[in-house]
Design a protein around this motif. Structure first.
Motif, short mmCIF file in Angstrom:
data_model
loop_
_atom_site.label_atom_id
_atom_site.label_comp_id
_atom_site.label_asym_id
_atom_site.label_seq_id
_atom_site.Cartn_x
_atom_site.Cartn_y
_atom_site.Cartn_z
N LEU A 185 0.94 -1.21 -0.07
CA LEU A 185 -0.04 -0.06 -0.06
C LEU A 185 0.88 1.17 -0.10
O LEU A 185 1.79 0.96 0.46
CB LEU A 185 -1.13 0.04 1.22
N ASP A 186 0.25 2.47 -0.67
CA ASP A 186 1.23 3.68 -0.55
C ASP A 186 0.94 4.28 0.81
O ASP A 186 0.11 4.02 1.57
CB ASP A 186 0.75 4.46 -1.85
N TYR A 187 1.77 5.44 0.91
CA TYR A 187 1.68 5.88 2.41
C TYR A 187 0.60 6.55 2.71
O TYR A 187 -0.01 6.72 3.56
CB TYR A 187 2.83 7.09 2.27
N GLY A 188 -0.13 7.16 1.49
CA GLY A 188 -1.53 7.94 1.78
C GLY A 188 -2.52 6.88 2.02
O GLY A 188 -3.27 7.30 3.06
N GLN A 189 -2.59 5.53 1.63
CA GLN A 189 -3.45 4.79 2.04
C GLN A 189 -2.99 4.34 3.53
O GLN A 189 -3.89 4.17 4.42
CB GLN A 189 -3.23 3.61 1.27
N GLY A 222 4.47 7.30 -3.08
CA GLY A 222 4.02 7.58 -4.31
C GLY A 222 2.82 6.50 -4.61
O GLY A 222 2.58 5.61 -3.83
N LYS A 223 2.31 6.75 -5.77
CA LYS A 223 1.04 5.70 -6.10
C LYS A 223 1.75 4.20 -6.56
O LYS A 223 2.75 4.19 -6.80
CB LYS A 223 0.30 6.12 -7.40
N LEU A 224 0.96 3.48 -6.33
CA LEU A 224 1.55 1.91 -6.74
C LEU A 224 1.58 1.89 -8.18
O LEU A 224 0.72 2.26 -8.94
CB LEU A 224 0.47 0.89 -6.09
N LEU A 225 2.54 1.11 -8.75
CA LEU A 225 2.71 0.99 -10.03
C LEU A 225 1.87 -0.13 -10.57
O LEU A 225 1.27 -0.01 -11.73
CB LEU A 225 4.18 0.64 -10.38
N SER A 226 1.45 -1.07 -9.83
CA SER A 226 0.69 -2.10 -10.17
C SER A 226 -0.64 -2.04 -9.38
O SER A 226 -0.61 -2.66 -8.20
CB SER A 226 1.13 -3.46 -9.98
N PRO A 227 -1.84 -1.88 -9.77
CA PRO A 227 -3.07 -1.89 -8.94
C PRO A 227 -3.36 -3.39 -8.24
O PRO A 227 -3.91 -3.46 -7.26
CB PRO A 227 -4.01 -1.55 -9.93
N GLU A 228 -3.00 -4.49 -9.05
CA GLU A 228 -3.20 -5.73 -8.55
C GLU A 228 -2.39 -5.95 -7.29
O GLU A 228 -2.76 -6.78 -6.41
CB GLU A 228 -3.00 -6.59 -9.54
N GLN A 229 -1.24 -5.45 -6.93
CA GLN A 229 -0.43 -5.37 -5.84
C GLN A 229 -1.32 -4.99 -4.52
O GLN A 229 -0.85 -5.00 -3.32
CB GLN A 229 0.90 -5.02 -6.00
#
Length: 253
Positions: A185-189, A222-229
């Protein structure tokens, strides 16, 4: 309101809710204005928050802020300076994490943790953060939706929902321990799920390295490169299993 009102356990198993006070004021903070807007009633959405409020977020433990009129009176504060959604007539610092509030006949809130004052409050009211001394208010999620109105009665009920820590660092580590091994997950999440300000994100790398280095790679800037992850974290707020001993508490489907 007696200061020990919340300390006595309920004894009536058929009717465990205990009356503790009422709603004195209601506020909505929409995204277009930083100032709380007083309203006569508001709609609370199950698992989301108050309709139209900037803090309504299904993946956050801080959907509503509840403040005490006692704090305003004792500190001579201007109205709504604490940025609460609900102003009540009992001491919120006595509400324990995991307990429930019923407002009116339908709305049920799940108390998550005490709200830590932020430096923005001092900009609006110099010296208020120190003066509050842990009395800004308590945060909550909407467990069962409904309409809340000024004057609505409020009842309290203990539950088996595990308590959340008032310390934001502990809540961040708690979230990280629930991230599946194959997810990130990203830091914002992470900030949303732990109920901390986005400004804390800059402290995450060092804090995670110190507190749970074996899990730190499951969060990234930053945003995740792969939404599936990506991991959404919805299971963090699944508490129905902890309420099975409360037959009179019917939740929305």
């Amino acid at each position: 309101m007696p200061s020990n009102l919340l300390s006595t356990a309920a004894t009536d198993q058929a009717q465990p809710w205990r009356s503790i006070g009422s709603v004195q004021q209601l506020y909505i903070r929409d995204r277009q204005s930083a100032k709380p807007r007083p309203v006569a009633e508001a709609q609370a959405i199950t698992g989301a928050g108050l309709q139209g409020d900037r803090h309504a977020n299904p993946l956050s433990p801080r959907q509503l802020l509840i403040a005490s009129a006692d704090t305003y009176r004792d500190l001579h504060l201007p109205a709504a300076v604490l940025r609460e959604n609900l102003l009540v007539d009992f001491p919120t610092q006595e509400l324990s994490s995991g307990s429930l509030l019923r407002i009116g006949q339908a709305l049920v809130l799940w108390i998550t943790f005490q709200c830590e004052p932020c430096t923005l409050l001092d900009r609006r009211q110099p010296g208020v953060v120190k003066a509050l001394d842990g009395r800004r208010g308590v945060l909550a999620r909407v467990l069962r939706g409904g309409t809340v109105r000024i004057g609505d009665p409020i009842s309290h009920l203990s539950s088996n929902i595990p308590p959340m820590s008032d310390a934001w660092q502990d809540r961040v580590v708690h979230v990280m321990r629930h991230v599946p091994q194959d997810k990130v997950l990203d830091y914002g999440q992470l900030a949303d799920l732990a109920g901390v300000a986005k400004s804390c994100c800059r402290a995450f790398p060092r804090m995670l390295a110190n507190r749970c280095p074996e899990l730190a790679q499951r969060a990234q800037s930053g945003k995740l490169l792969s939404p599936e992850q990506g991991w959404r974290g919805t299971e963090l707020f699944g508490v129905r299993a902890f309420l099975s001993d409360l037959p009179d508490l019917r939740l929305d489907a």
